[in-house]
Motif scaffolding. Structure first.
Motif, short mmCIF file in Angstrom:
data_model
loop_
_atom_site.label_atom_id
_atom_site.label_comp_id
_atom_site.label_asym_id
_atom_site.label_seq_id
_atom_site.Cartn_x
_atom_site.Cartn_y
_atom_site.Cartn_z
N SER A 62 0.87 -1.08 0.01
CA SER A 62 0.01 0.07 0.06
C SER A 62 0.81 1.13 0.03
N PHE A 63 0.30 2.34 -0.51
CA PHE A 63 1.23 3.53 -0.84
C PHE A 63 0.65 4.74 -0.29
N SER A 95 -3.09 5.65 -0.21
CA SER A 95 -3.66 6.43 -1.40
C SER A 95 -3.93 5.25 -2.52
N GLY A 96 -3.41 4.09 -2.44
CA GLY A 96 -3.67 3.07 -3.13
C GLY A 96 -2.94 1.66 -2.72
N SER A 97 -3.45 0.51 -3.49
CA SER A 97 -2.72 -0.91 -3.04
C SER A 97 -2.36 -1.57 -4.30
N TYR A 106 -1.67 -6.88 -9.49
CA TYR A 106 -3.01 -6.61 -9.61
C TYR A 106 -3.23 -5.36 -8.87
N LYS A 107 -4.48 -4.49 -9.36
CA LYS A 107 -4.85 -3.29 -8.65
C LYS A 107 -6.17 -3.77 -8.09
N PRO A 108 -6.22 -3.81 -6.63
CA PRO A 108 -7.32 -4.54 -5.91
C PRO A 108 -8.62 -3.54 -5.83
N THR A 109 -9.89 -4.13 -5.89
CA THR A 109 -10.90 -3.46 -5.48
C THR A 109 -11.20 -3.63 -4.08
N ILE A 110 -11.35 -2.64 -3.12
CA ILE A 110 -11.66 -2.79 -1.72
C ILE A 110 -13.09 -2.99 -1.51
N LYS A 123 -10.82 -7.55 -3.94
CA LYS A 123 -11.07 -8.33 -5.14
C LYS A 123 -10.06 -8.11 -6.40
N ILE A 124 -9.45 -9.02 -6.88
CA ILE A 124 -8.41 -8.62 -8.04
C ILE A 124 -9.31 -9.34 -9.28
#
Length: 229
Positions: A62-63, A95-97, A106-110, A123-124
């Motif tokens: 995470s960033f 700010s993102g993970s 992958y960019k996950p959806t929380i 979810k990825i």
């Protein structure tokens, strides 16, 4: 792929030329730990468990302010990309993970953040993933030897780690492990010698404790019962 192994107070990376970190430890235990052979775990047994359980682990990053803010591990709950990790690894102020698995990022959806249980369901977009078991063991006891297994990003690649832990004590509110609270173990799965996944690691007030499989299962069922997925 590098393997990070932490055993009895030592952590080290093992390159691909070595069969496995645990095998390396077994063969070089005196130089690494200074322990007698009687105190060293059955490395072959644990290596089998690492092989079986690590394939359903993901790395988490995470960033915040364009820098890495949190790192840890998570586990796969469905073949089409549902994953769970600790809230600590994916906090709301990040700010993102991103999620590392199988050589991909992958960019996950929380989907759900549960601060009280310290869990995040995400979810990825992926298919055919290996799903982690969630077990309830009725025979855990103080002094039992457990293994923390997970995947953590290292130089932008997922790196499997394993760390020995002893079950220190159990209360109605928490399960406490005797193990070093390294940052990268957050979200790693806790596995016993029967390959049962008891939950995932969290670090609280310097203590290594467990978010139990029952809590993860409840989070997932509550989400699915609302007609999601």
């Amino acid at each position: 792929m590098l393997v990070l192994v932490y055993l009895y107070g030592q952590s080290f990376f093992i390159g691909p030329e070595v069969k496995s970190g645990l095998q390396y430890f077994k063969e070089n235990f005196r130089d690494i730990s200074g322990l007698s052979r009687d105190n060293v775990v059955d490395a072959g047994r644990w290596q089998k468990i690492v092989s079986e359980t690590s394939i359903s682990s993901v790395g988490i990053q995470s960033f915040k302010d364009n820098k890495i803010y949190k790192q840890g591990s998570g586990l796969i709950l469905s073949s089409d990309g549902l994953i769970v990790t600790t809230y600590d690894n994916m906090p709301v102020n990040a700010s993102g993970s991103q999620v590392f698995y199988g050589g991909k990022i992958y960019k996950p959806t929380i989907l759900v953040r549960d601060y009280n249980r310290n869990l995040v369901l995400a979810k990825i977009v992926a298919e055919g993933l290996t799903v982690s078991r969630l077990d309830q063991s009725n025979s855990t006891q103080s002094g039992e030897e457990l293994l923390i297994v997970g995947s953590v990003p290292f130089v932008s690649k997922p790196t499997i780690f394993s760390q020995i832990a002893l079950l220190s004590y159990v209360t109605d509110r928490e399960i406490v492990l005797d193990s070093t609270p390294n940052y990268y173990i957050n979200g790693g799965k806790i596995v016993n010698g029967r390959s049962e996944v008891l939950g995932i690691v969290q670090i609280r007030s310097g203590k290594v404790t467990i978010v139990k499989s029952q809590d993860i299962d409840l989070l997932l069922k509550n989400y699915l019962n609302k007609g999601n997925h």
